[in-house]
Scaffold this active site. Structure first.
Site, PDB file in Angstrom:
ATOM      1  CD  GLU A 106      30.294  36.951  36.977  1.00 22.32           C
ATOM      2  OE1 GLU A 106      30.843  36.889  35.860  1.00 22.32           O
ATOM      3  OE2 GLU A 106      30.547  36.178  37.918  1.00 22.32           O
ATOM      4  CD  GLU A 120      33.848  39.489  34.984  1.00 21.79           C
ATOM      5  OE1 GLU A 120      34.036  38.246  34.849  1.00 21.79           O
ATOM      6  OE2 GLU A 120      33.477  39.995  36.050  1.00 21.79           O
TER       7      GLU A 120
END
EC number: 3.2.1.23
Length: 659
Positions: A142, A299
């Site tokens: 991320e 995710e």
């Protein structure tokens, strides 16, 4: 269809690992992301390495038929590195240090951090270069989630280098930034700083360029890791997890997409009246960032997260619906954070595939059921998103620049306006693609460009060509205002688009909080209400204001241009208010729903296609059952006739040869 999760075995004793792989096999897990936050275990001190535990885990997974998306472990530096080199810590705009204790406490432009991180990446790649379990590399994690904007001296030096490459000369920069305003004129690049906290708002073009630079700085870091991995393990694809989701706007993922071997995304639902629509919007945009190719859902959550003010569990059926909505928009993998719910740490209340209750739980039973269902959808793998007849343009420069300070209103939210248009499309049952502004518009009959604030000359020409070639463009308030340097297009608003639209707006129409203006089509404007003045022949007024000081003035216009048209919606109408407007404009453009009348609004339709036919996903947007018996095709999964609340059915249509 890949199925799995982030796996963090280092959080658990060795005996738990065997239990994990047993449950993974029961659930149908085929891939896990591993070692993402393991730097402190892999390299506990500068010259001390410990790969033994990771070797054992990878071997165990491989022996059980589970592939590994191996993290480079660089997302969060270990304590020893920060202790030795506190100069890697990010600095906020007001000069504060972001200290360790959380994650991503590193500067994207720090040469010291990069030296140590790339040393770890090299060690990882060399150790596992030939391991058959490794199906992909997972760069960091991320990128930019917590450290996108760093105002340190490292960032200042890198920013100056970026500006030098962009502008070539200090004279060109002064012109682009309009530095004669407030006596900001520079004589050397060395005088330039990031837009740190100042006595007044910093130069707007400086702010915009710093946003561009910050996205580019992380992209350059991504490249640095990727290049090492490509060199040492040339046969293993490299990706990183984007975050096309609510609240994340600082990284230009359309610009990053070319840097990875396949696009991966993380998405988490934020509760609200448009939560389901936003999930679809983000999955749709991700699929188009990937150029229509399949992508990897890295995710999402099985149920509640832990980082919202109130973290409510998902309703029955939502785990499956959310997963299959991503598949509908092109995902060939469905993965969660995380495999086993943590017993300690910051995310111990975040849901997982195996919750604290263990395998005897509704969540794990739903996980097992989903794994089985994804196996039945294996034929979908590789199918591309089928292009729609309509599109919504998503433009990062307009997002960044339109929400800056010193504007007509601070209440404007670019992504919300784009989402409102998307919700209107869904309510009408019309498929629409969400595409980056650089995407090819050929083939789209209708293109909506909400709050297209930033319109460089190249984009202006592209839109004019699109309309001139028979396309139907719809734009709206605060569009066409500036060029790429955030300089106003002179001659009257909406600036770059004024001549195409055939209108002029003398002053912007922001509304005070709580103010509303009624339109004669029954809709209501909030936030913004432009008083539109038609100035060209052929401009048709589709709606006027019925109340307030604007009463009688045009609010919505459309101008025929050759075989195409250009329409302007000068007010913020919200998703419901846009529905009748869009219904009219879509009909004029020849764009209609592909769904039976009774399903429009209740069911979202998304289509993936291969050489032989289509996979049609029917997604129930409501909390009520919906009759889908009128939709043809072979049912691959889901209900045959009555779509349950929050359910999804997948139909297969085989094309007739030659059709």
């Amino acid at each position: 269809m890949a199925f799995g999760a982030d796996y963090n075995p280092e959080q658990w004793p060795r005996e738990t690992w065997d239990e994990d792989v047993r449950l993974m096999r029961e659930a149908g897990v085929t891939v896990v992301s591993l070692a993402i936050f393991s730097w402190a275990r892999l390299q506990p001190e500068r010259d001390s390495w410990n790969f033994d535990w990771l070797d054992e885990v990878i071997d165990l997974l491989h022996a059980n038929g589970i592939a590994v998306d191996l993290g480079t472990a660089t997302a969060s530096p270990p304590p020893w590195l920060v202790t030795e080199h506190p100069e890697i810590l990010p600095i906020t705009h007001d000069g504060s240090t972001l200290w360790p204790g959380g994650r991503q406490h590193w500067r994207p432009t720090s040469p010291v951090f990069r030296e140590h991180a790339l040393r770890l990446v090299t060690a990882m790649a060399e150790r596992y270069r030939d391991h058959p379990a490794i199906c992909a590399w997972h760069v960091s994690n991320e990128l930019g989630c917590h450290n996108i904007y760093d105002y340190s001296d490292d960032a200042a030096r890198a920013f100056r280098g970026w500006l030098t490459a962009r502008y070539g000369s200090i004279e060109a920069l002064n012109d682009a930034w309009g530095t004669d305003f407030w006596s900001q004129r520079y004589t050397r690049f060395e005088q330039i700083l990031p837009p740190r906290q100042a006595a007044a708002n910093p130069n707007p073009t400086q702010q915009l360029d710093f946003k561009r630079f910050s996205s580019d700085a992380l992209k350059q870091y991504l490249r640095a890791e990727r290049d090492i991995l490509h060199r040492i393990t040339p046969g293993v694809p490299v990706t990183t997890n984007f975050m096309v989701m609510p609240g994340i706007t600082a990284m230009n993922y359309a610009d990053w997409a070319a840097e990875v071997d396949f696009v991966a995304n993380d998405h988490y639902v934020v509760p609200g009246p448009q939560a389901r629509d936003e999930l679809s919007f983000s999955a749709n945009l991700t699929g188009n960032i990937a150029g229509g190719k399949p992508w990897f859902l890295m995710e999402h959550s099985t149920s509640a997260v832990n980082w919202q003010p109130i973290n409510t569990p998902k309703k029955p059926g939502a785990l499956r619906r959310d997963s299959l909505t991503h598949v509908a928009h092109g995902a060939d993998a469905v993965c969660f954070f995380q495999w086993r719910q943590s017993k300690a740490g910051a995310e111990k209340f975040h849901s997982a595939m195996v919750p604290h209750a263990g395998e005897d739980s509704p969540i794990f039973r739903d996980v097992v059921s989903l794994g089985s269902e994804l196996g039945a959808l294996s034929s979908v793998v590789g199918a591309r998103r089928r292009k729609a007849a309509a599109a919504i343009i998503f433009d990062w420069d307009s997002l960044w620049a339109s929400e800056q300070d010193s504007h007509p209103t601070e209440r404007l939210r670019y992504k919300q306006e784009a989402l409102d248009w998307y919700s209107a499309f869904l309510a009408l049952g019309i498929r629409a693609d969400v595409v980056p502004s650089a995407a090819d518009l050929d083939g789209y009959s209708l293109v909506v460009a909400p709050i297209l604030y930033s319109v460089p000359a190249v984009l202006k020409a592209r839109l004019e060509t699109y309309v001139g070639s028979g396309g139907h463009l719809v734009t709206g308030y605060f569009s066409g205002i500036t060029d790429e340097h955030d300089h106003i297009w002179l001659g009257g608003y909406p600036g770059a688009l004024a001549d195409l639209l055939g209108i002029r707006i003398d002053e912007f129409g922001p509304l005070a909080d709580g103010d509303e203006v009624g339109l004669d089509n029954g809709t209501t404007a909030t936030l913004w209400a432009d008083r539109v003045r038609p100035v060209a022949d052929g401009v048709e007024v589709l709606a006027r204001y019925a109340t307030g000081d604007q009463a009688g003035d045009a609010a919505i216009t459309r101008r025929a241009v050759g075989a195409g048209s250009a329409a302007y919606v000068g007010a913020r109408l919200g998703a419901e208010g846009l529905e009748p407007v869009l219904a009219d404009l879509a009909a004029r453009a020849g764009v209609a729903s592909e769904l039976p009348v009774g399903l429009r609004g209740a069911v979202e339709q998304a289509i993936r296609a291969d050489d032989d036919g289509d996979y049609v996903f029917l997604i129930n947007r409501t909390d009520a059952a919906v009759d889908i018996s009128g939709v043809d095709g072979e049912t691959l999964t889901g209900e045959e006739t009555t779509l349950a609340p929050r359910s999804v059915a997948v139909r297969r249509y085989v094309r007739t040869p030659g059709a």
